[in-house]
Design an enzyme around this catalytic site. Structure first.
Site, PDB file in Angstrom:
ATOM      1  N   GLU A  35       0.637  -1.321   0.359  1.00 14.12           N
ATOM      2  CA  GLU A  35       0.335   0.041   0.420  1.00 14.12           C
ATOM      3  C   GLU A  35       0.499   1.334  -0.095  1.00 14.12           C
ATOM      4  O   GLU A  35       0.785   2.017   0.988  1.00 14.12           O
ATOM      5  CB  GLU A  35      -1.395  -0.213   1.023  1.00 14.12           C
TER       6      GLU A  35
ATOM      7  N   GLU B 187      -5.272  -8.488   0.655  1.00 14.04           N
ATOM      8  CA  GLU B 187      -6.004  -7.589   2.386  1.00 14.04           C
ATOM      9  C   GLU B 187      -7.284  -7.708   1.689  1.00 14.04           C
ATOM     10  O   GLU B 187      -7.907  -7.182   1.205  1.00 14.04           O
ATOM     11  CB  GLU B 187      -5.610  -6.492   2.209  1.00 14.04           C
TER      12      GLU B 187
HETATM   13  O1  IFM Z   1      -3.616  -3.051   9.055  1.00 15.80           O
HETATM   14  C1  IFM Z   1      -3.621  -2.918   7.913  1.00 15.80           C
HETATM   15  C2  IFM Z   1      -2.291  -3.295   6.944  1.00 15.80           C
HETATM   16  O2  IFM Z   1      -1.360  -2.888   7.714  1.00 15.80           O
HETATM   17  C3  IFM Z   1      -2.659  -2.533   5.543  1.00 15.80           C
HETATM   18  N1  IFM Z   1      -3.622  -2.787   5.072  1.00 15.80           N
HETATM   19  C4  IFM Z   1      -4.890  -2.323   6.135  1.00 15.80           C
HETATM   20  C5  IFM Z   1      -5.206  -3.315   7.372  1.00 15.80           C
HETATM   21  C6  IFM Z   1      -6.234  -2.828   8.119  1.00 15.80           C
HETATM   22  O3  IFM Z   1      -6.260  -1.424   8.231  1.00 15.80           O
END
Ligand code: IFM
Length: 457
Positions: free
Chosen positions: A180, A368
């Site tokens: 990200e 994710e």
């Molecule tokens: O915890 C985070 C992760 O580190 C990166 N993506 C979003 C998740 C939830 O906020």
């Protein structure tokens, strides 16, 4: 494993992994800083998050990641849980300053040995390791030299990527370069709400350009160093909807979409930055040198998308540069998670359709997706029916997109253990496994049992 029932005795399982095909990768995602703890043990150097989270007032609950889930010490028992659950793909990141305490130069042999053990334990349990090179924990020593805003990071990152690829590439074939980039450059270098706590457009644009360059650099290093590597990089993304059909809101939504969904994807596809929609970010060109526009491109095997919610966008003449603002989910009576993020599974479908329309995107993996809720441990049970529902309705949308031809090849739940949720501390619990942070006890939540059952069918 017994069939999970809801309170009315109805089976919670609808759909099954086999609907996604036999080659679909089912997994779970984590990151080093959020779980490892052991923040200065065995020769590890401090990272920007060690520094930031230990500063007063930076983390909502006053906590830090100093101990986190103690995964550094407990990885073997924890991986055993994954084995028992039948989760066969484990995504984790490498703490750069555990391997290279000063960011470059001398390697910490204990750090190296830890990741060797972690990888070997995954393999012993027949779990495939998926490594993210960078999940936000820059060595503090590098931040002292300007961090992501210093162009030297291109060399530092190349050396770090090469070290990881050459040390672990014999056993690890699944790699992601960045986690990200918009979040760590935006929150860390523009808003100052994440480490390293810097602010301003110039810091952000320098950091963003260097991160986009490092995406490609990391990809190239992995391609050259790791035989048969499967290489991706990950982006945060959210489906964007205009507040109404008025043209000013539509335009505002297009700008936000360009920033939050396209800004780090189009450069690696050789399309450059989406500056037509984001004229106010033209200043990024100040940081673009020589052949950079060509060097931004890399032919990734897959794009990792990470999505949790959607955004509704309004025109706003008071917001400099972008002239747009987000309408907070809690102000529009949307169903919410404990992060106050709207639950909107159709957003996942739209994103998969959107990204699959790019010619250069070969495969997509949802690296994710998941949700935080107010989980309560009742003895050794955590009844997190809301999380089960969240996962189920998102998987249904992914399946729909796949059936319509989106090349989606995998799904990783965020996350394995409840952990340190950055500036929010430990309050939001995203895990499939509950952690009692008073004594590090693990409790397998019902959602973990549900996921295990789902992927076994
Ligand atoms: O915890 C985070 C992760 O580190 C990166 N993506 C979003 C998740 C939830 O906020």
């Amino acid at each position: 494993m017994s069939v999970l029932l809801n309170e009315q005795g109805v089976p919670l399982l609808t759909g099954a992994a086999s609907d996604f095909g036999v080659n679909f990768h089912w997994g779970i995602s984590t990151s080093a800083y959020q779980t490892e703890g052991a923040y200065l043990d065995d020769g590890k150097g401090p990272s920007i998050w060690d520094d930031f989270s230990n500063r007063k007032g930076k983390i909502a609950d006053g906590s830090s990641g100093n101990e986190a889930c103690e995964f550094y010490y407990r990885y073997e028992q924890d991986l055993h849980i994954l084995k028992e659950l039948g989760i066969k793909n484990f995504r984790f990141s490498i703490s750069w300053s555990r391997l290279l305490p000063d960011g470059f130069g001398t390697v910490n042999p204990h750090g190296l040995a830890y990741y060797e053990r972690l990888i070997d334990t995954c393999l012993k349990f027949e779990i495939t390791p998926w490594i993210t090179l960078y999940h936000w924990d820059l060595p503090l020593a590098l931040e002292k030299k300007g961090g992501w805003a210093n162009r030297e990071i291109l060399h530092w990152f190349q050396q770090f990527a090469h070290l990881c690829a050459s040390q672990f590439g014999d056993r690890v074939k699944h790699w992601m370069v960045l986690n990200e980039p918009l979040v760590f450059t935006g929150a860390g270098y523009f808003f100052g709400i994440h480490a390293p706590g810097k602010k301003g457009m110039s810091n952000f644009l320098a950091a963003a350009h260097h991160a986009a360059m490092c995406q490609a650099i990391g990809g190239k290093v992995l391609r050259e160093t790791v035989k048969d590597a499967y290489i991706g990089t990950t982006v945060s993304c959210s489906h964007v909807t205009p507040h109404s059909e008025q043209s000013r809101h539509i335009k505002a939504a297009q700008k936000v979409d360009a920033l939050i969904n396209r800004f780090f994807v189009e450069p690696f596809l050789g399309l450059g930055y989406p500056l037509k929609e984001l004229k106010g970010l033209n200043m990024i060109e100040k940081f673009v040198k020589g052949n950079d526009m060509d060097e931004l491109a890399f032919d990734f095997d897959f794009l990792g998308i990470q999505s949790y919610t959607r955004e509704i966008v309004k025109h706003s003449m008071f917001t400099p540069v972008i002239r747009a603002k987000l309408v907070p989910a809690e102000k529009r009576s949307a169903p919410l998670t404990a992060m106050n993020w709207e639950i909107y599974p159709e957003g996942m479908y739209h994103l998969l359709k959107k990204f699959s329309a790019y010619k250069g995107i070969k495969k997509i993996i949802v690296t994710e997706n998941g949700a935080a809720f107010e989980d309560l441990a009742e003895g050794s049970i955590v009844r997190d029916a809301q999380r089960i529902d969240y996962l189920r309705i998102h998987l249904a949308q992914i399946r729909k997109a796949k059936e319509e031809g989106a090349p989606v090849e995998g799904y990783f739940v965020w996350t394995f253990l409840d952990n340190f949720e950055w500036a929010e501390g430990y309050r939001p619990r995203f895990g499939l496994v509950y952690v009692d942070f008073k004594n590090q006890q693990r409790i397998i939540k019902q959602s973990a049992l549900w996921y295990a059952e789902y992927i076994s069918k």
